[in-house]
Motif scaffolding. Structure first.
Motif, PDB file in Angstrom:
ATOM      1  N   ASN A   1       0.831  -1.211   0.000  1.00  8.52           N
ATOM      2  CA  ASN A   1       0.000   0.000   0.000  1.00  8.52           C
ATOM      3  C   ASN A   1       0.863   1.257   0.000  1.00  8.52           C
ATOM      4  O   ASN A   1       0.533   2.250  -0.661  1.00  8.52           O
ATOM      5  N   GLU A   2       1.983   1.215   0.724  1.00  9.73           N
ATOM      6  CA  GLU A   2       2.887   2.361   0.731  1.00  9.73           C
ATOM      7  C   GLU A   2       3.497   2.562  -0.658  1.00  9.73           C
ATOM      8  O   GLU A   2       3.671   3.697  -1.124  1.00  9.73           O
ATOM      9  N   ALA A   3       3.800   1.452  -1.327  1.00 13.40           N
ATOM     10  CA  ALA A   3       4.329   1.546  -2.695  1.00 13.40           C
ATOM     11  C   ALA A   3       3.303   2.173  -3.635  1.00 13.40           C
ATOM     12  O   ALA A   3       3.657   2.958  -4.522  1.00 13.40           O
ATOM     13  N   GLU A   4       2.044   1.838  -3.431  1.00 13.00           N
ATOM     14  CA  GLU A   4       0.999   2.408  -4.272  1.00 13.00           C
ATOM     15  C   GLU A   4       0.893   3.922  -4.051  1.00 13.00           C
ATOM     16  O   GLU A   4       0.759   4.696  -5.004  1.00 13.00           O
TER      17      GLU A   4
ATOM     18  N   CYS B   1      -8.253   5.912   7.308  1.00 14.29           N
ATOM     19  CA  CYS B   1      -6.869   5.434   7.338  1.00 14.29           C
ATOM     20  C   CYS B   1      -6.405   5.376   8.786  1.00 14.29           C
ATOM     21  O   CYS B   1      -6.424   6.381   9.496  1.00 14.29           O
ATOM     22  N   TYR B   2      -5.989   4.174   9.229  1.00 13.63           N
ATOM     23  CA  TYR B   2      -5.516   3.984  10.598  1.00 13.63           C
ATOM     24  C   TYR B   2      -4.018   3.709  10.658  1.00 13.63           C
ATOM     25  O   TYR B   2      -3.487   3.445  11.727  1.00 13.63           O
ATOM     26  N   ASP B   3      -3.358   3.755   9.518  1.00 16.05           N
ATOM     27  CA  ASP B   3      -1.928   3.463   9.436  1.00 16.05           C
ATOM     28  C   ASP B   3      -1.145   4.780   9.391  1.00 16.05           C
ATOM     29  O   ASP B   3      -1.356   5.598   8.494  1.00 16.05           O
ATOM     30  N   ASP B   4      -0.260   4.987  10.346  1.00 14.12           N
ATOM     31  CA  ASP B   4       0.477   6.249  10.424  1.00 14.12           C
ATOM     32  C   ASP B   4       1.332   6.503   9.188  1.00 14.12           C
ATOM     33  O   ASP B   4       1.433   7.643   8.714  1.00 14.12           O
ATOM     34  N   ASP B   5       1.978   5.435   8.673  1.00 15.18           N
ATOM     35  CA  ASP B   5       2.820   5.609   7.487  1.00 15.18           C
ATOM     36  C   ASP B   5       1.996   6.025   6.279  1.00 15.18           C
ATOM     37  O   ASP B   5       2.395   6.917   5.517  1.00 15.18           O
TER      38      ASP B   5
ATOM     39  N   TRP C   1       1.715   9.678   3.834  1.00 14.02           N
ATOM     40  CA  TRP C   1       1.663   9.777   2.369  1.00 14.02           C
ATOM     41  C   TRP C   1       0.440  10.586   1.935  1.00 14.02           C
ATOM     42  O   TRP C   1       0.524  11.414   1.018  1.00 14.02           O
ATOM     43  N   ILE C   2      -0.701  10.342   2.583  1.00 15.51           N
ATOM     44  CA  ILE C   2      -1.915  11.086   2.241  1.00 15.51           C
ATOM     45  C   ILE C   2      -1.704  12.577   2.452  1.00 15.51           C
ATOM     46  O   ILE C   2      -2.050  13.402   1.594  1.00 15.51           O
TER      47      ILE C   2
END
Length: 222
Positions: free
Chosen positions: A119-122, A162-166, A170-171
């Motif tokens: 997901n981070e790559a996206e 979104c619950y992911d800090d990383d 990005w957002i």
């Protein structure tokens, strides 16, 4: 950019009504409006985009003249591929745009390290597309971003939290960049089959095959 024509018609007896067209290209909207004006009927036109911005016929003609020499009618396809063991990613983007009466396709990919998930790559691939728009000096225009990452598209559309800090970082980064560029962004989810160009670029980047190319294409190839 698709445009709707809002037509206000009034009969000699004073009866009045409004008509709204299907979406169409700006050039077609102008041509239709000019043709209708030749009828001599009492007509009033307003031109609307999907973001409720409106123009008069004079304003729309001026706007189309101004943007002809700059990239416009922009669509960005993006995709990110992730290698879990290597913690490396391949990022790819394909940008279609019109400029000076011609249509172009820009392809770009990069190999990226230090990411933690697919997901981070996206998200990084979406950010790559924005950086390329910056290089094209795109600003204050509507842009459609297309990808096959359900998480990214739904979160950018504010349909999923979104619950992911990383990912939240990005957002924030992407939204700040969009704000500085003055873009009106829309996001569309497609199948991987319909995102093959960006997917291939991401795979090539993972294999450290870097591509950066811009070519003229037919308008129907978008």
């Amino acid at each position: 950019m698709p445009i709707h024509i809002k037509l206000i018609y009034q009969t000699p007896q004073g009866a009045k009504t409004e008509f709204y067209s299907d979406p169409m290209d700006m050039k077609d909207a102008i041509q239709i409006a000019e043709d209708l004006e030749k009828t001599g009927r009492k007509l009033a036109f307003t031109f609307l985009d999907d973001y409720d911005h409106s123009w008069t016929l004079k304003e729309l003609k001026k706007y189309t003249e101004e943007i002809q020499s700059e990239p416009h009618n922009i669509i960005v396809y993006f995709d990110g591929g992730f290698h879990k063991e290597k913690k490396a990613a391949g990022l790819g983007c394909v940008i279609y745009f019109d400029k000076s009466g011609k249509s172009y396709r820009l392809r770009k990919n990069i190999f990226a390290e230090g990411l933690e998930s697919n997901n981070e790559a996206e998200y990084a691939a979406l950010d790559l597309g924005l950086k390329e728009l910056e290089n094209l000096e795109v600003h204050h225009l509507p842009v459609t971003f297309i990808g096959d990452a359900m998480v990214v598209i739904n979160q950018m559309n504010d349909e999923w939290p979104c619950y992911d800090d990383d990912l939240e970082k990005w957002i924030d980064r992407i939204e700040n960049r969009i704000g500085k560029m003055g873009l009106t962004a829309s996001y569309k989810l497609v199948s991987r089959k319909d995102n093959q160009e960006a997917d291939k670029l991401a795979t090539q980047a993972l294999n450290k095959v870097e591509i950066e190319a811009t070519s003229e294409v037919a308008e129907t190839d978008r």
